[in-house]
Motif scaffolding. Structure first.
Motif, PDB file in Angstrom:
ATOM      1  N   GLY A  25      14.937   8.089  10.324  1.00 11.92           N
ATOM      2  CA  GLY A  25      13.651   7.731  10.927  1.00 11.92           C
ATOM      3  C   GLY A  25      12.564   7.491   9.898  1.00 11.92           C
ATOM      4  O   GLY A  25      12.825   7.096   8.761  1.00 11.92           O
ATOM      5  N   GLY A  26      11.323   7.765  10.286  1.00 12.89           N
ATOM      6  CA  GLY A  26      10.193   7.592   9.399  1.00 12.89           C
ATOM      7  C   GLY A  26      10.059   6.165   8.895  1.00 12.89           C
ATOM      8  O   GLY A  26      10.468   5.202   9.554  1.00 12.89           O
ATOM      9  N   TRP A  27       9.494   6.048   7.692  1.00 14.25           N
ATOM     10  CA  TRP A  27       9.278   4.715   7.129  1.00 14.25           C
ATOM     11  C   TRP A  27      10.569   4.060   6.657  1.00 14.25           C
ATOM     12  O   TRP A  27      10.623   2.831   6.507  1.00 14.25           O
ATOM     13  N   TYR A  28      11.628   4.846   6.427  1.00 18.79           N
ATOM     14  CA  TYR A  28      12.918   4.230   6.105  1.00 18.79           C
ATOM     15  C   TYR A  28      13.363   3.339   7.269  1.00 18.79           C
ATOM     16  O   TYR A  28      13.778   2.189   7.079  1.00 18.79           O
ATOM     17  N   PHE A  29      13.268   3.882   8.478  1.00 23.15           N
ATOM     18  CA  PHE A  29      13.648   3.129   9.668  1.00 23.15           C
ATOM     19  C   PHE A  29      12.672   1.980   9.913  1.00 23.15           C
ATOM     20  O   PHE A  29      13.084   0.852  10.207  1.00 23.15           O
ATOM     21  N   LYS A  30      11.383   2.258   9.796  1.00 18.91           N
ATOM     22  CA  LYS A  30      10.374   1.218  10.053  1.00 18.91           C
ATOM     23  C   LYS A  30      10.538   0.036   9.100  1.00 18.91           C
ATOM     24  O   LYS A  30      10.513  -1.130   9.524  1.00 18.91           O
ATOM     25  N   LEU A  31      10.717   0.322   7.810  1.00 16.18           N
ATOM     26  CA  LEU A  31      10.848  -0.759   6.833  1.00 16.18           C
ATOM     27  C   LEU A  31      12.114  -1.573   7.063  1.00 16.18           C
ATOM     28  O   LEU A  31      12.115  -2.809   6.908  1.00 16.18           O
ATOM     29  N   LEU A  32      13.201  -0.900   7.443  1.00 17.35           N
ATOM     30  CA  LEU A  32      14.434  -1.621   7.756  1.00 17.35           C
ATOM     31  C   LEU A  32      14.206  -2.573   8.920  1.00 17.35           C
ATOM     32  O   LEU A  32      14.586  -3.753   8.859  1.00 17.35           O
ATOM     33  N   MET A  33      13.572  -2.084   9.977  1.00 17.01           N
ATOM     34  CA  MET A  33      13.371  -2.920  11.160  1.00 17.01           C
ATOM     35  C   MET A  33      12.356  -4.038  10.901  1.00 17.01           C
ATOM     36  O   MET A  33      12.496  -5.145  11.431  1.00 17.01           O
ATOM     37  N   ILE A  34      11.343  -3.765  10.081  1.00 15.51           N
ATOM     38  CA  ILE A  34      10.385  -4.819   9.724  1.00 15.51           C
ATOM     39  C   ILE A  34      11.102  -5.927   8.946  1.00 15.51           C
ATOM     40  O   ILE A  34      10.886  -7.124   9.199  1.00 15.51           O
ATOM     41  N   ALA A  35      11.972  -5.532   8.017  1.00 18.93           N
ATOM     42  CA  ALA A  35      12.738  -6.525   7.254  1.00 18.93           C
ATOM     43  C   ALA A  35      13.627  -7.353   8.178  1.00 18.93           C
ATOM     44  O   ALA A  35      13.697  -8.591   8.059  1.00 18.93           O
ATOM     45  N   ILE A  36      14.295  -6.683   9.127  1.00 18.49           N
ATOM     46  CA  ILE A  36      15.153  -7.404  10.078  1.00 18.49           C
ATOM     47  C   ILE A  36      14.308  -8.337  10.939  1.00 18.49           C
ATOM     48  O   ILE A  36      14.690  -9.489  11.201  1.00 18.49           O
ATOM     49  N   PHE A 120      11.673  -1.783  19.903  1.00 17.56           N
ATOM     50  CA  PHE A 120      12.775  -0.938  19.449  1.00 17.56           C
ATOM     51  C   PHE A 120      12.248   0.180  18.554  1.00 17.56           C
ATOM     52  O   PHE A 120      12.653   1.340  18.672  1.00 17.56           O
ATOM     53  N   ILE A 121      11.333  -0.158  17.653  1.00 19.93           N
ATOM     54  CA  ILE A 121      10.694   0.851  16.807  1.00 19.93           C
ATOM     55  C   ILE A 121       9.952   1.870  17.672  1.00 19.93           C
ATOM     56  O   ILE A 121      10.012   3.084  17.429  1.00 19.93           O
ATOM     57  N   ASN A 122       9.240   1.385  18.689  1.00 19.25           N
ATOM     58  CA  ASN A 122       8.468   2.274  19.557  1.00 19.25           C
ATOM     59  C   ASN A 122       9.360   3.261  20.312  1.00 19.25           C
ATOM     60  O   ASN A 122       8.964   4.403  20.554  1.00 19.25           O
ATOM     61  N   ILE A 123      10.553   2.818  20.700  1.00 10.83           N
ATOM     62  CA  ILE A 123      11.484   3.720  21.383  1.00 10.83           C
ATOM     63  C   ILE A 123      11.867   4.873  20.451  1.00 10.83           C
ATOM     64  O   ILE A 123      11.938   6.034  20.873  1.00 10.83           O
TER      65      ILE A 123
END
Length: 273
Positions: A25-36, A120-123
């Protein structure tokens, strides 16, 4: 090597890594999803160019990044308003027909994928870290289960085509099998993962149906864009899978409908997460 073997060799380690980062989670997850999300924007621009719609080469990225960062940005509305005004101003110099094509394709490319990825990030952050992960995992397993069962169910029993002019291989029999796959995915998350989901079976069934409808609609939307551009895949970034848009097309519409359903449960007091 067969196409199915390629898909499995890529999808298994990729799914494991994706689930691990989702768990962290955290910014690791956010940055991955932003890149995608931005890669989906890139592939959307490519699809529109292939169909001669000529989207603006910069605005979709600006719009997409703005959407993906909405929860983090100060003065988010004002920034978005400024971006829109600048974009409209830049279109005045273009001929009317090209102006309309550029406006429509740029807005779609910048909005469609990022809005789905943002929900998806919000979930993932809708509740506590563990609960957010379980809700995200439930959605992923429903989407993956739907996709797998629809593929093999369609190959084994498919006779009646769903949308022959858009995706000739999709059948109503595969669609029905996909519902069972989404149900299996929800059941795995509910009964086989040693973390509480806080969604009962009766609460999960509407989500299964919604994901089973909007997942294929997302798939068909991507197929329609590819057909318009006369291309097989959105890119060749993922061997055996095409591009990121190909891989996340079902999630892009499943995530918003699942998020709205969860939000409704929470607002009206039907869920404890």
């Amino acid at each position: 090597m067969s196409e199915l073997a390629k898909r499995i060799l890529v999808s298994v380690p990729a799914a494991a890594l994706f689930l691990y980062i989702t768990w962290v989670g955290g910014w690791y997850f956010k940055l991955l999803m932003i890149a995608i999300g931005l890669l989906v924007v890139k592939e959307s621009i490519g699809l529109f160019r292939a169909s001669r719609q000529a989207p603006n080469p910069y605005f979709p990225y600006s719009l997409g990044l703005w959407i993906l960062l909405l929860p983090e940005l100060p003065h988010a509305f004002q920034i978005g308003l400024a971006l829109l005004l600048i974009f409209i101003l830049l279109q005045l110099a273009k001929p009317i027909d090209e102006n309309i094509r550029t406006l429509g394709s740029s807005l779609f490319a910048g909005l469609y994928g990022p809005v789905g990825i943002l929900t998806f990030i919000n979930i993932r952050f809708l509740s506590s870290p563990e609960q957010g992960f379980m809700l995200t995992l439930a959605l992923l397993l429903m989407v993956w289960g739907n996709d797998i069962f629809a593929y093999f169910g369609g190959k084994a029993f498919g006779k009646h085509r769903m949308a022959p002019s858009i995706s000739p291989k999709k059948t109503w029999e595969g669609f029905g099998a996909g519902i069972l796959g989404a149900l299996a995915g929800f059941a795995i998350c509910s009964y086989m993962i040693p973390l509480p989901l806080h969604l009962t079976l009766s609460q999960g069934l509407p989500a299964v149906v919604l994901v089973s409808i909007f997942g294929p609609v997302g798939d068909l939307t991507a197929s329609k864009l590819k057909r318009a551009g006369h291309v097989k895949d959105t890119s060749s970034a993922l061997p055996g899978h095409g591009g990121f848009f190909d891989r996340f097309d079902a999630l892009i519409l499943s995530a918003p409908v699942f998020y709205l359903y969860l939000y409704g449960l929470k607002v009206f007091g039907y869920a404890s997460f």
